[in-house]
Design a protein around this motif. Structure first.
Motif, mmCIF file in Angstrom:
data_model
loop_
_atom_site.group_PDB
_atom_site.id
_atom_site.type_symbol
_atom_site.label_atom_id
_atom_site.label_comp_id
_atom_site.label_asym_id
_atom_site.label_seq_id
_atom_site.Cartn_x
_atom_site.Cartn_y
_atom_site.Cartn_z
ATOM 1 N N MET A 37 11.503 15.226 -3.906
ATOM 2 C CA MET A 37 9.941 14.367 -4.446
ATOM 3 C C MET A 37 9.286 15.433 -5.281
ATOM 4 N N TYR A 38 9.072 14.941 -6.053
ATOM 5 C CA TYR A 38 8.351 15.687 -7.124
ATOM 6 C C TYR A 38 6.680 15.096 -7.407
ATOM 7 N N LEU A 39 5.542 15.575 -7.159
ATOM 8 C CA LEU A 39 4.259 15.204 -7.095
ATOM 9 C C LEU A 39 3.495 15.465 -9.030
ATOM 10 N N LEU A 40 3.729 15.137 -9.661
ATOM 11 C CA LEU A 40 3.214 15.569 -10.885
ATOM 12 C C LEU A 40 1.700 15.334 -11.495
ATOM 13 N N SER A 41 0.708 15.813 -11.431
ATOM 14 C CA SER A 41 0.137 16.328 -11.606
ATOM 15 C C SER A 41 -0.913 16.711 -12.913
ATOM 16 N N ASP A 42 -2.111 16.385 -13.729
ATOM 17 C CA ASP A 42 -3.106 17.332 -14.629
ATOM 18 C C ASP A 42 -3.695 18.537 -13.464
ATOM 19 N N VAL A 43 -4.703 19.443 -13.881
ATOM 20 C CA VAL A 43 -5.662 19.541 -12.848
ATOM 21 C C VAL A 43 -7.249 18.726 -13.141
ATOM 22 N N ASP A 44 -7.450 19.031 -14.481
ATOM 23 C CA ASP A 44 -8.343 17.832 -15.100
ATOM 24 C C ASP A 44 -9.617 18.053 -14.108
ATOM 25 N N HIS A 45 -9.925 17.232 -12.925
ATOM 26 C CA HIS A 45 -10.928 17.181 -12.090
ATOM 27 C C HIS A 45 -10.614 16.603 -10.794
ATOM 28 N N PHE A 46 -9.458 17.489 -10.533
ATOM 29 C CA PHE A 46 -8.187 17.476 -9.201
ATOM 30 C C PHE A 46 -8.270 19.133 -8.459
ATOM 31 N N ILE A 47 -8.725 19.501 -8.925
ATOM 32 C CA ILE A 47 -8.167 21.000 -8.537
ATOM 33 C C ILE A 47 -8.729 20.408 -7.060
ATOM 34 N N SER A 48 -9.670 20.387 -6.670
ATOM 35 C CA SER A 48 -10.311 20.214 -4.709
ATOM 36 C C SER A 48 -9.000 19.603 -4.274
ATOM 37 N N GLU A 49 -8.547 18.787 -4.888
ATOM 38 C CA GLU A 49 -7.797 18.078 -4.390
ATOM 39 C C GLU A 49 -5.962 18.549 -3.923
ATOM 40 N N LEU A 50 -6.043 19.324 -4.936
ATOM 41 C CA LEU A 50 -4.184 20.008 -5.442
ATOM 42 C C LEU A 50 -4.313 20.524 -4.669
ATOM 43 N N LEU A 51 -5.746 21.688 -4.540
ATOM 44 C CA LEU A 51 -5.822 22.457 -3.155
ATOM 45 C C LEU A 51 -5.556 22.471 -2.033
ATOM 46 N N ARG A 52 -6.025 21.018 -1.557
ATOM 47 C CA ARG A 52 -5.653 20.121 -0.449
ATOM 48 C C ARG A 52 -4.645 20.376 -0.686
ATOM 49 N N ILE A 53 -3.919 19.703 -0.879
ATOM 50 C CA ILE A 53 -2.450 18.970 -0.885
ATOM 51 C C ILE A 53 -1.186 20.074 -0.971
ATOM 52 N N LYS A 54 -1.661 21.248 -1.383
ATOM 53 C CA LYS A 54 -0.884 22.113 -2.327
ATOM 54 C C LYS A 54 -0.102 22.282 -0.669
ATOM 55 N N PRO A 55 -0.700 22.690 -0.147
ATOM 56 C CA PRO A 55 0.107 23.415 1.060
ATOM 57 C C PRO A 55 0.658 22.527 1.809
ATOM 58 N N LYS A 56 0.103 21.077 2.329
ATOM 59 C CA LYS A 56 1.441 20.104 2.806
ATOM 60 C C LYS A 56 2.551 19.678 1.963
ATOM 61 N N CYS A 57 2.541 19.814 0.380
ATOM 62 C CA CYS A 57 3.948 19.606 0.208
ATOM 63 C C CYS A 57 4.560 21.102 0.270
ATOM 64 N N VAL A 60 5.982 19.789 3.870
ATOM 65 C CA VAL A 60 7.696 19.292 3.864
ATOM 66 C C VAL A 60 8.595 19.161 2.640
ATOM 67 N N GLY A 61 8.382 19.779 1.674
ATOM 68 C CA GLY A 61 9.335 20.430 0.961
ATOM 69 C C GLY A 61 9.478 19.312 -0.568
ATOM 70 N N PHE A 62 7.644 19.302 -0.694
ATOM 71 C CA PHE A 62 7.184 17.935 -1.813
ATOM 72 C C PHE A 62 7.600 19.321 -2.491
ATOM 73 N N HIS A 63 7.475 19.061 -4.102
ATOM 74 C CA HIS A 63 7.234 19.888 -5.409
ATOM 75 C C HIS A 63 6.895 19.086 -5.577
ATOM 76 N N LEU A 64 5.294 20.281 -5.916
ATOM 77 C CA LEU A 64 4.086 20.177 -6.816
ATOM 78 C C LEU A 64 4.421 20.407 -8.033
ATOM 79 N N ILE A 65 4.151 19.635 -9.080
ATOM 80 C CA ILE A 65 4.298 19.647 -10.708
ATOM 81 C C ILE A 65 2.972 20.056 -11.310
ATOM 82 N N ILE A 66 2.864 20.828 -11.590
ATOM 83 C CA ILE A 66 0.819 21.040 -12.125
ATOM 84 C C ILE A 66 0.764 20.924 -13.153
#
Length: 181
Positions: A37-57, A60-66
């Motif tokens: 599972m790959y989750l693709l995101s821009d940083v844009d204005h999502f930094i707080s959400e990215l920091l929140r989901i990064k350890p969760k990813c 559980v073995g999700f690949h966070l692509i930023i």
């Protein structure tokens, strides 16, 4: 590929990925390799959400692509081997939009996403060479770890991709020779 317009934020993507993972695990053959599972995101204005989901990813073995600041950073590296010398606007939230507007000045004809796959090899190498993270594991500005997804997809498409690249080169050479006449 899933793109739910109601789940485009990192939190929403993570929630959807959790749901899909649970669904796939109940329908998967035990001998089969689990889906990645790959989750693709821009940083844009999502930094707080990215920091929140990064350890969760990671848990559980999700690949966070930023891509920082936007996906076009990945496309830029198909054409250039160096970090862009882009003049930053004073408002960090405007970097993405201004960067997209700046790209045609450094890429003649602009980025053509449908043709980007044909430059995947230099794209991977350039993005990898210029990849940097901050102390939280978030790509620094003009960095993207999209090369990780591209490297994992290559074995699935490589023979066909090689044929496409060669055919495109042949067509371009034929066109150029006709143009010279």
């Amino acid at each position: 590929f899933i793109s739910d317009p109601l789940k485009l934020s990192p939190d929403g993507m993570y929630e959807l990925a959790e749901y899909k993972k649970a669904h796939y695990e109940t329908s998967r053959n035990e001998d089969a390799e689990p889906d990645k599972m790959y989750l693709l995101s821009d940083v844009d204005h999502f930094i707080s959400e990215l920091l929140r989901i990064k350890p969760k990813c990671e848990n559980v073995g999700f690949h966070l692509i930023i891509s920082n600041s936007c996906f076009e950073v990945w496309l830029y590296y198909a054409y250039h081997a160096v970090i862009p010398s882009f003049p930053l606007p004073p408002d960090p939230l405007k970097i993405s939009g201004k960067f997209k507007g700046w790209l045609p000045s450094v890429i003649p004809g602009g980025i053509k996403p449908k043709k980007a796959i044909l430059s995947i090899y230099p794209n991977i190498e350039n993005a990898k060479k210029n990849y940097r993270e901050d102390e939280n594991g978030i790509p620094l500005l003009f960095s993207t770890n999209m090369y990780l997804l591209a490297e994992n997809l290559l074995p699935l498409i490589e023979p066909e991709l090689t044929n496409m690249i060669e055919e495109t080169k042949r067509i371009e050479a034929e066109f150029r020779s006709k143009k010279k006449k």
